[in-house]
Each structure stands twice: as structure tokens, then as C-alpha cells.
Design a protein around this motif. Structure first.
Motif, PDB file in Angstrom:
ATOM      1  N   THR A   1       0.837  -1.202   0.000  1.00 25.48           N
ATOM      2  CA  THR A   1       0.000   0.000   0.000  1.00 25.48           C
ATOM      3  C   THR A   1       0.871   1.250   0.000  1.00 25.48           C
ATOM      4  O   THR A   1       2.041   1.208   0.414  1.00 25.48           O
ATOM      5  N   PRO A   2       0.324   2.376  -0.457  1.00 25.41           N
ATOM      6  CA  PRO A   2       1.096   3.626  -0.462  1.00 25.41           C
ATOM      7  C   PRO A   2       1.537   4.037   0.941  1.00 25.41           C
ATOM      8  O   PRO A   2       0.941   3.639   1.944  1.00 25.41           O
TER       9      PRO A   2
ATOM     10  N   ASN B   1     -10.939   8.903  -2.026  1.00 23.39           N
ATOM     11  CA  ASN B   1      -9.486   8.840  -1.954  1.00 23.39           C
ATOM     12  C   ASN B   1      -9.121   7.523  -1.281  1.00 23.39           C
ATOM     13  O   ASN B   1      -9.385   7.332  -0.095  1.00 23.39           O
TER      14      ASN B   1
ATOM     15  N   ASN C   1      -2.953   5.846 -10.342  1.00 23.73           N
ATOM     16  CA  ASN C   1      -2.531   7.177 -10.795  1.00 23.73           C
ATOM     17  C   ASN C   1      -1.015   7.353 -10.810  1.00 23.73           C
ATOM     18  O   ASN C   1      -0.523   8.415 -11.207  1.00 23.73           O
ATOM     19  N   THR C   2      -0.270   6.354 -10.375  1.00 22.15           N
ATOM     20  CA  THR C   2       1.187   6.481 -10.386  1.00 22.15           C
ATOM     21  C   THR C   2       1.687   6.471 -11.827  1.00 22.15           C
ATOM     22  O   THR C   2       1.332   5.582 -12.606  1.00 22.15           O
TER      23      THR C   2
ATOM     24  N   THR D   1      -4.777   5.751  -5.793  1.00 27.13           N
ATOM     25  CA  THR D   1      -3.379   6.192  -5.734  1.00 27.13           C
ATOM     26  C   THR D   1      -2.484   5.312  -6.605  1.00 27.13           C
ATOM     27  O   THR D   1      -1.648   5.807  -7.372  1.00 27.13           O
TER      28      THR D   1
ATOM     29  N   SER E   1      -0.355   4.430   4.716  1.00 26.42           N
ATOM     30  CA  SER E   1      -1.546   3.588   4.845  1.00 26.42           C
ATOM     31  C   SER E   1      -1.528   2.834   6.177  1.00 26.42           C
ATOM     32  O   SER E   1      -0.472   2.575   6.743  1.00 26.42           O
TER      33      SER E   1
ATOM     34  N   TYR F   1      -8.964   6.645   2.511  1.00 25.97           N
ATOM     35  CA  TYR F   1      -8.191   7.704   3.145  1.00 25.97           C
ATOM     36  C   TYR F   1      -9.074   8.879   3.553  1.00 25.97           C
ATOM     37  O   TYR F   1      -8.605   9.810   4.201  1.00 25.97           O
TER      38      TYR F   1
ATOM     39  N   ASN G   1      -6.470   3.640  -1.629  1.00 27.66           N
ATOM     40  CA  ASN G   1      -5.169   3.121  -2.060  1.00 27.66           C
ATOM     41  C   ASN G   1      -5.132   2.742  -3.533  1.00 27.66           C
ATOM     42  O   ASN G   1      -4.117   2.951  -4.212  1.00 27.66           O
TER      43      ASN G   1
END
Length: 220
Positions: free
Chosen positions: A63-64, A115, A123-124, A120, A67, A109, A117
Motif C-alpha cells: 500500500t502507499p 481517496n 494514478n502512479t 493512488t 496507509s 483515506y 489506495n
């Protein structure tokens, strides 16, 4: 003649040692590639390669940073079937892609879950120096036993009923989606199907779209 053979055999020994090191570190190499793409920790227990098979044991995508949970996706066994000629052809072709005993970890989040994980991760930006606009085709993608574990922003967890089987046919892209991000295309196809079953599809609204044709034919 002796002066020739000594450097030659030394070169052979070096190549052998390098091959030995690469072979036994292959799980770490594959994990590093995925980690570089998703920008999260990735671990793999074992990788086995034959002429027509790639087998991966215990794939875990983390996970980012920041997290509360440790895993976005876990698969106990992955089996990929293709051939060298299909991989090297103009359209990279995979005959079958099978994942068994899978857990999708979804972490909010914020209170609404917009929002999370997976938004995110999707979208990297790709880390590859050069994107390859090469077409690809995955003829059949099958998942057995898929469990979704949702962790809300307040820490409460919810486990959804296990989906016995999902099957997808002809995952491809008519616009030449960068092959460097093929794993994201696979992830999005899976997420859209799984989250759609639990009426959670709105959680991917902020994730970039991937134009996949003939994408989803789920079977339970």
C-alpha cells in the motif's frame, strides 16, 4: 593457445556465476519491476519459468506510504501461459493468465472513500524511460476465490463475500496502451468487475481510464 583459453574459461565462469545469481534472485527482480511501476513495496515468494509457463507464488502488492494496512493485493498462485514466439510477435499475446486465492485490500483515506489506495496506485506514472506503444492481447484471464477486505478511514474493517470465479476474455487495447503498464490494465479490469458486484464502482471514479475492448465476461 594457452593465453587464449585462460581468458575464455574465465569469461565462461563469470557468465555462469552471473546466470546463477540472476536465476536465484529472479523473484526479487520481478518484485522490483512491479514495485517500480506501482511505487509500493512488492514481494514474491518464488518464480518458476519454463518454455510455455511463468508461475509466481505469493505475490503481495503493498500500500502507499502512510496507509494503515499492508496489502493492496495478494495472490497465492499465478500461472501465465504463452510462448516465446507469442511474446516476441508484433502483438504480445498471452494465452491464459490464472490467479488463485486472491485478496483485494481496499483502504479509504477519507470518509467517502473517493481517496483510496487503489486510486493512488492507478494514478502512479510509469517509471519506464521509454513507453512502448505495442499492442497486446490476453486471451483469457481467470481468477479463483477473490475476497475483498475494506478498511474505512476510521479503521473499521468489512470483509465481503468471496467470489468463487471471474473470467475475462480478450483483454486488449485498440489504441496501443503502453505495454509498460499492462499490469495496471489487468488490475483495472479486475477491480471494475469485482467492485461493481458490491456496488463500490464509484470508488474508482478518480482513477484513470483504460480503453479495453471485449473486456469483461464474468462467471460466478
Amino acid at each position: 593457445m594457452k593465453k587464449f583459453f585462460i581468458p575464455f574459461f574465465s569469461f565462461i565462469i563469470i557468465i555462469f556465476i552471473l546466470g546463477f545469481v540472476i536465476w536465484f534472485n529472479f523473484p526479487n527482480i520481478v518484485a522490483h519491476m512491479l514495485s517500480k511501476e506501482f511505487q509500493v513495496p512488492v514481494s514474491i515468494q518464488n518464480v518458476t519459468i519454463t518454455k510455455k509457463h511463468l508461475k509466481i507464488d505469493d505475490l503481495n502488492i503493498g500500500t502507499p506510504k502512510g496507509s494503515k494496512t499492508d496489502s493492496s493485493f495478494f495472490s497465492k498462485k499465478i500461472d501465465v501461459r504463452s510462448s516465446l514466439s507469442e511474446i516476441r510477435s508484433e502483438t504480445l499475446t498471452i494465452d491464459s493468465f490464472t490467479l488463485s486465492n486472491n485478496i483485494i485490500g481496499l483502504e479509504f483515506y477519507n470518509s467517502s472513500g473517493s481517496n483510496n489506495n487503489w486510486v493512488t496506485l492507478m494514478n502512479t506514472p510509469t517509471k519506464s524511460k521509454k513507453e512502448t506503444k505495442r499492442k497486446y492481447l490476453i486471451k483469457k484471464l481467470t481468477l479463483y476465490n477473490i475476497t475483498v477486505i475494506l478498511t474505512k478511514a476510521d479503521g473499521q474493517k468489512e470483509t465481503f463475500p468471496t467470489i468463487d470465479k471471474l473470467e475475462f476474455y480478450n483483454i486488449t487495447d485498440e489504441t496501443g496502451f503502453p505495454i509498460d503498464e499492462i499490469e495496471k490494465a489487468i488490475a483495472q479490469a479486475i477491480l471494475k468487475s469485482v467492485l461493481g458486484k458490491f456496488k463500490l464502482l464509484h470508488l474508482l471514479e478518480n482513477a484513470p481510464g483504460v480503453n479495453l475492448i471485449k473486456k469483461v465476461i464474468p462467471i460466478i
